[in-house]
Scaffold this motif. Structure first.
Motif, PDB file in Angstrom:
ATOM      1  N   THR A  33      22.196  35.699 -49.813  1.00 42.03           N
ATOM      2  CA  THR A  33      22.569  35.956 -51.199  1.00 42.03           C
ATOM      3  C   THR A  33      21.339  35.929 -52.102  1.00 42.03           C
ATOM      4  OG1 THR A  33      24.757  34.989 -50.876  1.00 42.03           O
ATOM      5  CG2 THR A  33      23.989  35.190 -53.139  1.00 42.03           C
ATOM      6  N   PHE A  34      21.239  36.950 -52.954  1.00 45.08           N
ATOM      7  CA  PHE A  34      20.146  37.113 -53.928  1.00 45.08           C
ATOM      8  C   PHE A  34      20.721  36.772 -55.302  1.00 45.08           C
ATOM      9  CE2 PHE A  34      16.099  39.612 -54.688  1.00 45.08           C
ATOM     10  CZ  PHE A  34      16.070  39.479 -56.059  1.00 45.08           C
ATOM     11  N   HIS A  35      20.402  35.569 -55.809  1.00 47.75           N
ATOM     12  CA  HIS A  35      20.864  35.141 -57.133  1.00 47.75           C
ATOM     13  C   HIS A  35      19.821  35.530 -58.171  1.00 47.75           C
ATOM     14  CE1 HIS A  35      22.592  32.358 -54.159  1.00 47.75           C
ATOM     15  NE2 HIS A  35      23.609  32.162 -54.986  1.00 47.75           N
ATOM     16  N   LEU A  36      20.267  36.143 -59.252  1.00 48.28           N
ATOM     17  CA  LEU A  36      19.336  36.694 -60.245  1.00 48.28           C
ATOM     18  C   LEU A  36      19.589  36.080 -61.622  1.00 48.28           C
ATOM     19  CD1 LEU A  36      17.134  38.797 -60.906  1.00 48.28           C
ATOM     20  CD2 LEU A  36      18.946  40.503 -61.130  1.00 48.28           C
ATOM     21  N   CYS A  37      18.544  35.512 -62.225  1.00 45.80           N
ATOM     22  CA  CYS A  37      18.546  34.946 -63.579  1.00 45.80           C
ATOM     23  C   CYS A  37      19.708  33.959 -63.760  1.00 45.80           C
ATOM     24  CB  CYS A  37      18.550  36.051 -64.620  1.00 45.80           C
ATOM     25  SG  CYS A  37      17.967  35.449 -66.247  1.00 45.80           S
TER      26      CYS A  37
END
Length: 307
Positions: free
Chosen positions: A138-142
């Motif tokens: 999973t790529f969590h952004l800001c």
């Protein structure tokens, strides 16, 4: 894509020590390839803009990637036409029995809102819990990164005033990581947030690794040590004019924002910004897809549940 060489070629060990993916002819003969499945939970109000930015980054690879978009049902978007959402977006009920190689959780304009006060917080928690058994990486952004750090590790954000806005220099803390393949020792990245976590919070969590930081912007990229979770607090996916549009929006609201740092030439908002983060952004997203999704995800995606 990997390069294919003979099993015992001397250069193989050298290249692998440089984090260059080398596939032996033995492995290549038995390799099966399928499209990667990536789900994007888009929490931004300007959904079409965010869709375009993320797809642009995911598209610069020879891999075949199937992208689906996810929306919350506990909050109805006020800035995107309902017909667009109905045609292109799924809900959690639609995907909860599916499995994905990658998941992207975007930011959201919720800097000063406590997590438990977010209208769709319970739904976000349900999705993040589901991802443990249904998503490989999973790529969590800001804001999605802050939310992920809080949900998975109990790390609380704190307010940062004035708002962090501009282009900041960042340094790599693990230059040999595949995540930074092709990066220079320092890179520039847009920041746009009024919250932060400290390096002490990250270093005190044994399951996390601090990957990149800035002398001014602080913690910027964090990774779980099992490489299943990535937390990115900067915006390497931003377009050239994104910060400009945010600045003009806040000015129109009478918020008296500061001119974004190191963004306009001579700090003059009448001049066009010069992009110096695009290549780092492309590398980050490509390396994520290549090394943290494609190279390690199981061929039978349902095996994610047993990882």
């Amino acid at each position: 894509m990997p390069i294919k060489v003979k099993q015992n070629l001397p250069a193989r060990d050298i290249l692998e020590n440089e984090n260059i993916f080398v596939m032996t002819d033995t492995r290549a003969m038995t390799q099966d390839i399928r499209p990667l499945k990536v789900l994007v939970l888009n929490l931004m109000p300007t959904k079409i803009v965010t869709e375009t930015q993320i797809l642009r980054k995911l598209s610069n690879t020879p891999l075949q990637i199937e992208v689906e978009f996810l929306q919350t049902v506990t909050y109805q978007s006020q800035h995107t036409d309902e017909s667009h959402l109905n045609e292109f977006y799924k809900t959690f009920d639609d995907v909860k029995d599916d499995y994905y190689d990658g998941l992207v959780i975007t930011g959201a304009p919720l800097d000063f809102v406590d997590y438990e006060d977010v209208d769709y917080w319970d739904e976000i928690c349900e999705i993040m819990e589901w991802s443990k058994k249904h998503v490989h990486c999973t790529f969590h952004l800001c804001w999605g990164a802050f939310a992920g750090l809080y949900y998975h590790y109990g790390i609380r954000k704190r307010d940062r005033i004035p708002k962090l806005s501009g282009i900041y220099e960042h340094k790599l803390l693990n230059k040999k990581s595949p995540l930074f393949r092709g990066f220079d020792d320092v890179f520039y990245a847009p920041q746009s947030r009024a919250t932060e976590v400290t390096r002490e919070q990250i270093l005190n969590e044994p399951e996390l690794e601090l990957m990149a930081e800035s002398d001014i912007a602080g913690v910027t990229i964090v990774k779980s040590k099992d490489s299943r979770q990535l937390f990115v607090l900067c915006h390497l996916e931003y377009d050239a004019d994104t910060l400009k549009l945010e600045y003009e929006r806040d000015k129109a609201k009478g918020m008296n924002p500061e001119v974004p740092y190191n963004y306009f030439p001579d700090d003059d908002p009448t001049k066009e910004p010069v992009v110096n983060w695009r290549s780092a952004g492309q590398l980050l997203w490509t390396n994520w897809i290549n090394y943290y999704v494609y190279q390690t995800t199981p061929y039978d995606i349902k095996e994610v549940e047993n990882e």
